[in-house]
Design a protein around this motif. Structure first.
Motif, short mmCIF file in Angstrom:
data_model
loop_
_atom_site.label_atom_id
_atom_site.label_comp_id
_atom_site.label_asym_id
_atom_site.label_seq_id
_atom_site.Cartn_x
_atom_site.Cartn_y
_atom_site.Cartn_z
N THR A 139 -4.96 -5.12 16.56
CA THR A 139 -3.84 -4.27 16.13
C THR A 139 -3.22 -4.80 14.84
O THR A 139 -2.93 -4.04 13.90
CB THR A 139 -2.79 -4.20 17.24
N LEU A 140 -3.02 -6.11 14.77
CA LEU A 140 -2.45 -6.72 13.56
C LEU A 140 -3.43 -6.63 12.38
O LEU A 140 -3.01 -6.42 11.23
CB LEU A 140 -2.09 -8.18 13.83
N GLU A 143 -3.27 -3.11 10.98
CA GLU A 143 -2.06 -2.94 10.18
C GLU A 143 -2.24 -3.54 8.79
O GLU A 143 -1.85 -2.94 7.77
CB GLU A 143 -0.90 -3.61 10.90
N ARG A 144 -2.86 -4.72 8.73
CA ARG A 144 -3.06 -5.37 7.42
C ARG A 144 -4.09 -4.61 6.57
O ARG A 144 -3.93 -4.49 5.35
CB ARG A 144 -3.47 -6.82 7.61
N ARG A 146 -4.68 -1.39 6.67
CA ARG A 146 -4.02 -0.19 6.16
C ARG A 146 -3.11 -0.51 4.99
O ARG A 146 -2.97 0.27 4.05
CB ARG A 146 -3.26 0.52 7.28
#
Length: 266
Positions: A139-140, A143-144, A146
């Protein structure tokens, strides 16, 4: 030097991860091919050079490479010692299609933090029972990724050319993945001359229609093999003439035979 072809592949119980693939190759070079998933790649030893959308790229230290779905690419070792790589194939639930264009323009991300996080994710994926940790790390990472691919404020990405005829053929090939379609029939269905159709598809996507079809079939075969299905069954269910036909194309695109690939699964 003796040629090395070591692979390990499996399907973890983590939503969005289609496959985990670890490999060590020395002399093997990937031909042009496509995947139906995102390819998130890190290289632990050596380096890889590859072509994506007719531009050459590479994987120096601390680089994370993100290759988008449906965009042809190849890959070969930079030196005689080859490369050792770890790959995640991610479906569109993790990164949607709006990021394909930016990823084509900038597939290699020099980001030590991202590189470390991807390595940590692979470590978690090796151990059954650590799925919550793996999903949290992924998930992290998403996010990075994107953040890297999202256009900066006031920055517009140039429009990418549209090729309706090529897209029509690609949709037809996707629909006929198993049963296949000959060129005359395809040309009739999309209302184009066969030669023009091949030129349009190859010009738009950088890969011939038959290469695209075989890449998609091999991708589907990989998933079934990792589910424990025998190669003979997989060949029949993915559109290959027989097991030897599957083996020939599978070795060409993955680097090892289907049976060996199946045995590598965790």
């Amino acid at each position: 030097m003796v040629a090395q072809r070591e692979v390990s592949a499996w399907r973890p119980r983590v939503p969005g991860v289609v496959e985990v693939f670890h490999a060590h190759f020395t002399e093997y070079a990937y031909p042009m091919h496509v995947h139906d998933a995102w390819t998130l790649l890190i290289v632990d030893a050596g380096a890889v050079r590859y072509d994506l959308d007719r531009h050459e790229h590479g994987t120096p230290h601390d680089t994370v490479s993100l290759l988008p779905p449906h965009v042809p690419h190849n890959g070969s070792p930079v030196t005689s010692s080859g490369f050792r790589k770890r790959v995640l194939y991610l479906d569109l639930s993790r990164l949607d299609e709006t990021y394909i264009g930016p990823a084509v323009d900038t597939p290699d991300l020099v980001d030590p933090v991202l590189r470390t996080r991807v390595g940590q994710l692979h470590t978690a994926l090796v151990h059954p029972g650590d799925e919550l940790e793996a999903e949290s790390r992924l998930t992290l990472i998403g996010e990075r990724l994107r953040g890297h691919l999202r256009p900066r404020a006031g920055e517009d990405l140039p429009p990418r050319p549209d090729h309706p005829l090529a897209h029509d053929l690609r949709e037809l090939l996707d629909e006929r993945l198993v049963q296949g379609v000959n060129l005359e029939e395809a040309a009739s269905l999309v209302h184009a001359h066969p030669a023009h159709l091949v030129r349009a598809f190859s010009g738009a996507f950088g890969i011939a229609p038959h290469q695209y079809l075989m890449s998609r079939r091999v991708d589907r075969a990989r998933r079934l093999l990792l589910d424990g299905r025998p190669p003979g069954e997989v060949a029949a269910e993915t559109g290959f003439y027989d097991q030897s036909h599957l083996t020939r194309h599978f070795k060409r695109l993955v680097g090892v035979a289907p049976g060996r690939y199946r045995l590598s699964a965790r």
